[in-house]
Motif scaffolding. Structure first.
Motif, PDB file in Angstrom:
ATOM      1  N   MET A   1       1.409   3.830  -0.018  1.00 52.42           N
ATOM      2  CA  MET A   1       2.283   2.663   0.750  1.00 52.42           C
ATOM      3  C   MET A   1       2.039   3.079   2.270  1.00 52.42           C
ATOM      4  O   MET A   1       1.782   2.109   3.087  1.00 52.42           O
ATOM      5  CB  MET A   1       3.547   2.682   0.457  1.00 52.42           C
ATOM      6  CG  MET A   1       3.633   2.073  -0.946  1.00 52.42           C
ATOM      7  SD  MET A   1       5.364   1.313  -1.058  1.00 52.42           S
ATOM      8  CE  MET A   1       4.963   0.006  -2.320  1.00 52.42           C
ATOM      9  N   TRP A   2       2.112   4.215   2.705  1.00 46.31           N
ATOM     10  CA  TRP A   2       2.167   4.599   3.961  1.00 46.31           C
ATOM     11  C   TRP A   2       0.814   4.644   4.571  1.00 46.31           C
ATOM     12  O   TRP A   2       0.656   3.918   5.565  1.00 46.31           O
ATOM     13  CB  TRP A   2       2.586   6.208   4.303  1.00 46.31           C
ATOM     14  CG  TRP A   2       2.351   6.479   5.667  1.00 46.31           C
ATOM     15  CD1 TRP A   2       2.961   6.617   6.821  1.00 46.31           C
ATOM     16  CD2 TRP A   2       1.076   7.606   5.922  1.00 46.31           C
ATOM     17  NE1 TRP A   2       2.505   7.054   7.983  1.00 46.31           N
ATOM     18  CE2 TRP A   2       1.343   7.989   7.241  1.00 46.31           C
ATOM     19  CE3 TRP A   2       0.111   8.084   5.109  1.00 46.31           C
ATOM     20  CZ2 TRP A   2       0.393   8.589   8.036  1.00 46.31           C
ATOM     21  CZ3 TRP A   2      -0.769   8.654   5.841  1.00 46.31           C
ATOM     22  CH2 TRP A   2      -0.744   9.079   7.158  1.00 46.31           C
TER      23      TRP A   2
ATOM     24  N   ARG B   1      -6.107   1.174   9.609  1.00 43.41           N
ATOM     25  CA  ARG B   1      -6.694  -0.092  10.127  1.00 43.41           C
ATOM     26  C   ARG B   1      -8.105  -0.440   9.562  1.00 43.41           C
ATOM     27  O   ARG B   1      -8.487  -1.416   9.379  1.00 43.41           O
ATOM     28  CB  ARG B   1      -6.680  -0.091  11.779  1.00 43.41           C
ATOM     29  CG  ARG B   1      -5.766   0.212  12.553  1.00 43.41           C
ATOM     30  CD  ARG B   1      -4.616  -0.405  12.173  1.00 43.41           C
ATOM     31  NE  ARG B   1      -4.463  -1.964  12.467  1.00 43.41           N
ATOM     32  CZ  ARG B   1      -3.652  -2.831  12.008  1.00 43.41           C
ATOM     33  NH1 ARG B   1      -2.677  -2.360  11.267  1.00 43.41           N
ATOM     34  NH2 ARG B   1      -3.622  -3.891  12.177  1.00 43.41           N
TER      35      ARG B   1
ATOM     36  N   LEU C   1      -0.257   0.757   4.985  1.00 41.77           N
ATOM     37  CA  LEU C   1       0.442   0.259   6.000  1.00 41.77           C
ATOM     38  C   LEU C   1       0.052   0.707   7.380  1.00 41.77           C
ATOM     39  O   LEU C   1       0.117  -0.054   8.513  1.00 41.77           O
ATOM     40  CB  LEU C   1       2.080   0.336   5.980  1.00 41.77           C
ATOM     41  CG  LEU C   1       2.777  -0.330   4.907  1.00 41.77           C
ATOM     42  CD1 LEU C   1       4.261   0.109   4.816  1.00 41.77           C
ATOM     43  CD2 LEU C   1       2.628  -1.867   5.095  1.00 41.77           C
ATOM     44  N   THR C   2      -0.345   2.065   7.478  1.00 40.26           N
ATOM     45  CA  THR C   2      -0.815   2.504   8.884  1.00 40.26           C
ATOM     46  C   THR C   2      -1.877   2.251   9.210  1.00 40.26           C
ATOM     47  O   THR C   2      -2.489   2.494  10.414  1.00 40.26           O
ATOM     48  CB  THR C   2      -0.447   3.854   9.048  1.00 40.26           C
ATOM     49  OG1 THR C   2      -0.766   4.658   8.046  1.00 40.26           O
ATOM     50  CG2 THR C   2       1.237   3.986   9.148  1.00 40.26           C
TER      51      THR C   2
ATOM     52  N   ILE D   1       2.770   7.306  -4.773  1.00 39.53           N
ATOM     53  CA  ILE D   1       3.191   6.007  -4.366  1.00 39.53           C
ATOM     54  C   ILE D   1       3.470   5.739  -3.119  1.00 39.53           C
ATOM     55  O   ILE D   1       2.856   4.884  -2.375  1.00 39.53           O
ATOM     56  CB  ILE D   1       4.172   5.358  -5.465  1.00 39.53           C
ATOM     57  CG1 ILE D   1       3.585   5.397  -6.633  1.00 39.53           C
ATOM     58  CG2 ILE D   1       4.405   3.948  -4.942  1.00 39.53           C
ATOM     59  CD1 ILE D   1       4.608   5.097  -7.694  1.00 39.53           C
ATOM     60  N   LEU D   2       4.314   6.710  -2.520  1.00 37.33           N
ATOM     61  CA  LEU D   2       4.971   6.525  -1.223  1.00 37.33           C
ATOM     62  C   LEU D   2       3.643   6.890  -0.030  1.00 37.33           C
ATOM     63  O   LEU D   2       3.422   6.368   0.806  1.00 37.33           O
ATOM     64  CB  LEU D   2       5.900   7.694  -0.810  1.00 37.33           C
ATOM     65  CG  LEU D   2       7.566   7.231  -1.107  1.00 37.33           C
ATOM     66  CD1 LEU D   2       8.378   8.232  -0.727  1.00 37.33           C
ATOM     67  CD2 LEU D   2       7.744   6.008  -0.446  1.00 37.33           C
TER      68      LEU D   2
END
Lengths: 120, 232
Positions: free
Chosen positions: A19-20, A26, A23-24, A15-16
């Motif tokens: 999420m990373w 593009r 978010l990072t 999950i982490l």
């Protein structure tokens, strides 16, 4: 650490990572992959919390008699929830990909930086 | 600045997850709800597979909702992508280049594998109440066979009309079996509308095999329609 604890931690790490990634990155396709990772991680977490020490699959047959089942079977509810969640996850991914195709048609790029109209 | 905005929530969430993982203790016995499910499904519903019993009787209303979600997704993917062939920049009249034919390996493998995949899907769907399997899983296997067919024959179109009629029929029958439960058995989607039969036999567990088949057909059709929408 118990075996279900390892599985539980693996799901949380997935999950982490998801999420990373969301978010990072593009690129819209990479964001979709990251969101699918979050989904997969949460499925693993849900299945892991259903495990009972020394439990087996909740299917009654010669190896697991009806009277022994409450003592030796794992929790069936998380498994039942995850079965439906996997199919729904696939459907949600399909919708995201459909939107990605439409966005590509509009701007001929998959970079999220090109879509600034709906940014506040 | 942007890095901090990204890193801060991740680190905080990581801390929450770490404490969750460190405090995780493997349960020694079943929770009360799970224990009653494990007892009730074999005794009262006559299904050896507890998970299928939960999916198709105790939580069958939920399953019906999930299938409705799948149907809406199939419809919305169609809405977003539009009809097949309407999407690429060049209009079809100017003679878009035809899809490249699949290689011999893919086509020969499809001829061998698609019948096997279909049999496997039927086995998974029909075996759901006895052993590992069920309608959702079998439907996904059907869709994987359809995907292989689409890869091997990119120029052929699926008969969407047939798929949507089959899918609607399966959905209507699923609801009708559920409504029959209101009159004959204990409530909506109760599996005891049909005789329970001998425990562990092929025709047993009341309406669960029937519901499983209907669910498998419905999921298979819906996923196939979704796959077909993604063709250029």
């Amino acid at each position: 650490m118990s075996i279900s604890g390892v599985v539980f931690a693996t799901g949380l790490i997935l999950i982490l990572i998801g999420m990373w990634g969301a978010l990072t990155h593009r690129n819209i396709l990479r964001i979709i992959v990251a969101l699918s990772l979050i989904g997969t991680g949460s499925h693993i977490v849900i299945v892991a919390i259903g495990y009972v020490r020394a439990g087996t699959a909740p299917i009654i047959d010669r190896a697991l008699t009806m009277s022994d089942a409450p003592a030796r079977a794992v929790d069936p509810i998380p498994s039942a929830l995850v079965v439906t969640a996997i199919v729904i996850g696939l459907a949600v991914t399909a919708v995201m990909l459909a939107y990605a195709i439409r966005l590509y048609d509009a701007k001929k790029t998959l970079s999220i930086d090109a879509f600034t109209e709906s940014k506040w | 600045m942007q890095r901090i905005v990204i890193a801060a929530p991740l680190v905080l969430l990581g801390l929450v997850f770490t404490s969750l993982a460190l405090n995780y203790a493997e349960p020694q016995s079943l929770r009360p709800l799970a224990e009653s499910y494990v007892k009730l499904v074999p005794q009262e519903l006559g299904a050896p597979n507890v998970i299928t019993g939960i999916l198709l009787t105790f939580r069958a209303f939920d399953t019906l909702g999930e299938v409705a979600v799948l149907f809406m997704v199939a419809a919305s993917v169609g809405l977003v992508l539009g009809p097949a062939g309407s999407r690429s920049g060049v209009p079809p009249a100017e003679g878009r280049e035809k899809p490249r034919p699949a290689s011999d390996i893919v086509r020969s493998a499809t001829q061998i594998l698609v019948p096997l995949i279909s049999i496997f899907a039927a086995y998974i769907i029909m075996n759901g109440h006895i052993s590992a399997g069920g309608g959702f899983q079998g439907g996904a296997v059907i869709a994987s066979g359809v995907l292989l067919l689409l890869l091997a024959h990119p120029e052929q179109r699926l008969d969407l009309q047939f798929l949507s009629i089959t899918e609607s029929l399966a959905g209507v029958l699923f609801v009708l079996v559920g409504v029959a439960g209101l009159f004959v058995a204990g409530g909506f989607l109760d599996n005891r509308v049909l005789p329970l039969g001998q425990f562990g036999a092929f025709f047993s567990a009341g309406a669960i095999p029937l519901l499983s088949v209907l669910l498998g057909i419905k999921v298979g059709c819906e996923l196939s329609v979704i796959l077909d929408r993604f063709r250029p």
